[in-house]
Motif scaffolding. Structure first.
Motif, PDB file in Angstrom:
ATOM      1  N   VAL A  94      -1.809   3.942  -7.801  1.00 56.04           N
ATOM      2  CA  VAL A  94      -1.246   5.417  -7.511  1.00 56.04           C
ATOM      3  C   VAL A  94      -0.878   6.009  -8.666  1.00 56.04           C
ATOM      4  CG1 VAL A  94      -1.598   5.204  -5.000  1.00 56.04           C
ATOM      5  CG2 VAL A  94       0.691   4.599  -6.036  1.00 56.04           C
ATOM      6  N   SER A  95       0.052   4.994  -9.399  1.00 58.02           N
ATOM      7  CA  SER A  95       0.972   5.281 -10.596  1.00 58.02           C
ATOM      8  C   SER A  95       0.221   5.610 -11.818  1.00 58.02           C
ATOM      9  CB  SER A  95       1.749   4.153 -10.759  1.00 58.02           C
ATOM     10  OG  SER A  95       1.246   3.076 -11.132  1.00 58.02           O
ATOM     11  N   ALA A  96      -1.078   5.132 -11.825  1.00 55.59           N
ATOM     12  CA  ALA A  96      -1.946   5.519 -12.832  1.00 55.59           C
ATOM     13  C   ALA A  96      -2.780   6.795 -12.736  1.00 55.59           C
ATOM     14  CB  ALA A  96      -3.019   4.317 -13.215  1.00 55.59           C
ATOM     15  N   ASP A  97      -2.741   7.276 -11.409  1.00 54.57           N
ATOM     16  CA  ASP A  97      -3.564   8.713 -10.984  1.00 54.57           C
ATOM     17  C   ASP A  97      -3.067   9.732 -11.653  1.00 54.57           C
ATOM     18  OD1 ASP A  97      -4.482  10.739  -9.448  1.00 54.57           O
ATOM     19  OD2 ASP A  97      -5.140   9.335  -7.865  1.00 54.57           O
ATOM     20  N   GLU A  98      -3.751  10.540 -12.506  1.00 55.02           N
ATOM     21  CA  GLU A  98      -3.096  11.877 -13.065  1.00 55.02           C
ATOM     22  C   GLU A  98      -2.706  12.700 -12.114  1.00 55.02           C
ATOM     23  OE1 GLU A  98      -2.724  12.457 -16.260  1.00 55.02           O
ATOM     24  OE2 GLU A  98      -3.541  10.546 -16.708  1.00 55.02           O
ATOM     25  N   VAL A 106      -1.046  12.057  -9.281  1.00 49.05           N
ATOM     26  CA  VAL A 106       0.309  11.561  -8.900  1.00 49.05           C
ATOM     27  C   VAL A 106       1.517  11.888 -10.126  1.00 49.05           C
ATOM     28  CG1 VAL A 106       1.844   9.725  -8.250  1.00 49.05           C
ATOM     29  CG2 VAL A 106      -0.627  10.241  -7.383  1.00 49.05           C
ATOM     30  N   ILE A 107       0.944  11.705 -11.115  1.00 44.22           N
ATOM     31  CA  ILE A 107       1.667  12.094 -12.424  1.00 44.22           C
ATOM     32  C   ILE A 107       2.093  13.490 -12.410  1.00 44.22           C
ATOM     33  CG2 ILE A 107       1.936  11.906 -14.862  1.00 44.22           C
ATOM     34  CD1 ILE A 107      -0.001   9.526 -14.743  1.00 44.22           C
ATOM     35  N   THR A 108       1.272  14.333 -12.179  1.00 40.05           N
ATOM     36  CA  THR A 108       1.484  15.714 -12.380  1.00 40.05           C
ATOM     37  C   THR A 108       2.332  16.043 -10.996  1.00 40.05           C
ATOM     38  OG1 THR A 108      -0.666  16.177 -13.237  1.00 40.05           O
ATOM     39  CG2 THR A 108       0.333  18.127 -12.220  1.00 40.05           C
ATOM     40  N   ALA A 109       2.098  15.582  -9.929  1.00 39.14           N
ATOM     41  CA  ALA A 109       2.974  16.010  -8.906  1.00 39.14           C
ATOM     42  C   ALA A 109       4.524  15.537  -8.880  1.00 39.14           C
ATOM     43  CB  ALA A 109       2.272  15.275  -7.458  1.00 39.14           C
ATOM     44  N   TYR A 110       4.542  14.504  -9.681  1.00 39.45           N
ATOM     45  CA  TYR A 110       5.964  14.011  -9.716  1.00 39.45           C
ATOM     46  C   TYR A 110       6.585  14.596 -11.066  1.00 39.45           C
ATOM     47  CZ  TYR A 110       6.398  10.883  -5.981  1.00 39.45           C
ATOM     48  OH  TYR A 110       6.434  10.283  -4.578  1.00 39.45           O
ATOM     49  N   MET A 111       5.931  15.183 -12.012  1.00 37.91           N
ATOM     50  CA  MET A 111       6.659  15.942 -13.020  1.00 37.91           C
ATOM     51  C   MET A 111       7.918  16.609 -12.696  1.00 37.91           C
ATOM     52  SD  MET A 111       3.419  17.010 -15.589  1.00 37.91           S
ATOM     53  CE  MET A 111       4.656  17.763 -16.735  1.00 37.91           C
ATOM     54  N   GLY A 112       8.872  16.570 -13.332  1.00 37.72           N
ATOM     55  CA  GLY A 112      10.110  17.148 -13.136  1.00 37.72           C
ATOM     56  C   GLY A 112      11.050  16.391 -11.920  1.00 37.72           C
ATOM     57  N   ARG A 157       0.760  -1.321  -0.029  1.00 38.95           N
ATOM     58  CA  ARG A 157      -0.020  -0.022   0.040  1.00 38.95           C
ATOM     59  C   ARG A 157       0.715   1.227   0.125  1.00 38.95           C
ATOM     60  NH1 ARG A 157      -5.133   0.152  -0.898  1.00 38.95           N
ATOM     61  NH2 ARG A 157      -6.501   1.875  -0.077  1.00 38.95           N
ATOM     62  N   ILE A 158       0.321   2.264  -0.759  1.00 38.04           N
ATOM     63  CA  ILE A 158       1.308   3.529  -0.915  1.00 38.04           C
ATOM     64  C   ILE A 158       0.543   4.683  -0.737  1.00 38.04           C
ATOM     65  CG2 ILE A 158       2.338   4.930  -2.424  1.00 38.04           C
ATOM     66  CD1 ILE A 158       3.053   2.251  -4.074  1.00 38.04           C
ATOM     67  N   THR A 159       0.742   5.519   0.249  1.00 34.56           N
ATOM     68  CA  THR A 159       0.128   6.883   0.456  1.00 34.56           C
ATOM     69  C   THR A 159       1.130   7.898  -0.032  1.00 34.56           C
ATOM     70  OG1 THR A 159      -0.759   6.064   2.606  1.00 34.56           O
ATOM     71  CG2 THR A 159      -0.690   8.470   2.233  1.00 34.56           C
ATOM     72  N   VAL A 160       0.441   8.778  -0.926  1.00 30.54           N
ATOM     73  CA  VAL A 160       1.032   9.698  -1.429  1.00 30.54           C
ATOM     74  C   VAL A 160       0.738  11.131  -0.895  1.00 30.54           C
ATOM     75  CG1 VAL A 160       1.534  11.097  -3.835  1.00 30.54           C
ATOM     76  CG2 VAL A 160       0.860   8.708  -3.692  1.00 30.54           C
ATOM     77  N   LEU A 161       1.785  11.864  -0.667  1.00 26.86           N
ATOM     78  CA  LEU A 161       1.421  13.088   0.201  1.00 26.86           C
ATOM     79  C   LEU A 161       1.962  14.357  -0.814  1.00 26.86           C
ATOM     80  CD1 LEU A 161       3.337  12.535   3.499  1.00 26.86           C
ATOM     81  CD2 LEU A 161       0.827  12.383   3.079  1.00 26.86           C
ATOM     82  N   GLN A 162       1.133  15.286  -0.688  1.00 29.84           N
ATOM     83  CA  GLN A 162       1.631  16.730  -1.615  1.00 29.84           C
ATOM     84  C   GLN A 162       1.087  17.794  -0.526  1.00 29.84           C
ATOM     85  OE1 GLN A 162      -0.583  17.600  -5.081  1.00 29.84           O
ATOM     86  NE2 GLN A 162       1.290  18.230  -6.058  1.00 29.84           N
ATOM     87  N   HIS A 163       2.208  18.754  -0.442  1.00 27.63           N
ATOM     88  CA  HIS A 163       1.938  19.944   0.419  1.00 27.63           C
ATOM     89  C   HIS A 163       1.383  19.544   1.692  1.00 27.63           C
ATOM     90  CE1 HIS A 163       2.449  21.796  -3.243  1.00 27.63           C
ATOM     91  NE2 HIS A 163       1.521  21.537  -3.913  1.00 27.63           N
ATOM     92  N   GLY A 164       1.663  18.491   2.469  1.00 27.28           N
ATOM     93  CA  GLY A 164       1.444  17.927   3.625  1.00 27.28           C
ATOM     94  C   GLY A 164       0.014  17.377   3.938  1.00 27.28           C
ATOM     95  N   GLU A 165      -0.559  16.944   2.827  1.00 28.18           N
ATOM     96  CA  GLU A 165      -1.787  16.394   2.812  1.00 28.18           C
ATOM     97  C   GLU A 165      -1.807  15.078   1.977  1.00 28.18           C
ATOM     98  OE1 GLU A 165      -4.626  19.310   1.529  1.00 28.18           O
ATOM     99  OE2 GLU A 165      -4.371  20.572   3.427  1.00 28.18           O
ATOM    100  N   VAL A 166      -2.845  14.347   2.325  1.00 30.04           N
ATOM    101  CA  VAL A 166      -2.844  13.053   1.517  1.00 30.04           C
ATOM    102  C   VAL A 166      -3.273  13.505   0.259  1.00 30.04           C
ATOM    103  CG1 VAL A 166      -3.697  10.701   1.392  1.00 30.04           C
ATOM    104  CG2 VAL A 166      -2.853  11.533   3.531  1.00 30.04           C
ATOM    105  N   LEU A 167      -2.558  13.050  -0.941  1.00 37.62           N
ATOM    106  CA  LEU A 167      -3.061  13.291  -2.161  1.00 37.62           C
ATOM    107  C   LEU A 167      -4.088  11.943  -2.725  1.00 37.62           C
ATOM    108  CD1 LEU A 167      -3.111  14.867  -5.031  1.00 37.62           C
ATOM    109  CD2 LEU A 167      -0.913  13.805  -5.494  1.00 37.62           C
TER     110      LEU A 167
END
Length: 259
Positions: free
Chosen positions: A242-246, A248-254, A224-234
């Motif tokens: 999660v790897s197919a979630d747009e 997540v893809i956007t958050a990891y760009m760059g 299981r994977i929890t993806v965080l962004q800006h201190g919150e659960v994405l």
């Protein structure tokens, strides 16, 4: 318990509800809910600044939350000290290898075993009084592939073997939940496969929570994977989900980086 039980409360060994950490007016972690299933390998991932390291420090009680509730094995540990939760079986390793460099591998593991026995500060005791710990220390070194390096100084070990030694000292504390902070950080390619396999083996019979930036390791190891962004659960789910979630893809760009 297996990794595929129904979602009842007893299935979760570590939970957070509304977990928040503020530094002044800045919320490094904001209203995070987590449920770590007993016997699973659960990853916290996210791009640079996502709050995953702060979240990890809150779960391991290195930091105390500003608000929210953390429970371990059904017990509220929100205000419990890190040393006390470690004694309960919630044990962390560190991103930078935490070993006594001028001690041998065996001595490092024996110190951890002393701590577990409550004799960690009995430095005045004759060395022969600690000999009963040597067999267990050697067994632990065997488990992490360092059985033939018991007498080597930690300073002389390769980086990957130092991380293996750190896992051995963590296992010496007999953790029910083992939390690993960036276990492959700084490793060369030659060390990644042995450490990944070691984590897989040590996860048998216990719960592992891992902060990891290497997504190939996450894909290989984690249930299981929890993806965080800006201190919150994405989002949260399996690696495929999660790897197919747009988002997540956007958050990891760059690229992916550490906190």
């Amino acid at each position: 318990m297996t990794r595929h039980q129904t979602d009842t409360g007893t299935d979760y060994v570590l939970t957070a509800r509304g977990m928040t950490k503020r530094f002044g007016g800045f919320a490094a972690v904001n209203n995070v809910d987590l449920s770590i299933r007993r016997g699973s390998v659960h990853a916290l991932i996210g791009p640079n600044g996502a709050g995953k390291t702060t979240c990890f420090n809150l779960l391991t009680k290195t930091l105390t939350p500003t608000s929210g509730v953390i429970t371990y094995d059904g017990q509220d540990i929100t205000r419990t000290r890190a040393a006390d939760v470690a004694r309960l079986g919630l044990v962390r390793s560190f991103q930078i290898s935490a070993t006594f460099t001028q001690m041998t591998a065996l001595e490092n593991v024996r110190v951890a075993l002393q701590s577990k026995e409550g004799t960690g500060f009995h430095f005045w005791s004759p060395i022969r009084s600690l000999s009963h710990l040597d067999r267990r220390a050697k067994d632990l070194l065997d488990q992490v592939g360092l059985g033939d390096m018991a007498d080597a100084k930690a300073a002389d070990l390769s980086y990957g073997k130092k991380r293996a030694l750190e896992i051995a000292t963590t296992l010496a504390l007999d953790p029910q939940v083992m939390l690993l902070d960036e276990p492959t950080a700084g490793m060369g390619h030659e060390d990644l496969e042995p450490i990944t396999e070691l984590i897989r083996e040590t996860a048998k019979g216990r719960t592992v929570v891992i902060v990891e930036h290497n997504l190939s390791i996450v894909a290989t190891l984690c249930d299981r994977i929890t993806v965080l962004q800006h201190g919150e659960v994405l989002t949260e789910g399996s690696y495929a989900e999660v790897s197919a979630d747009e988002r997540v893809i956007t958050a990891y760009m760059g690229g992916v980086d550490e906190d």
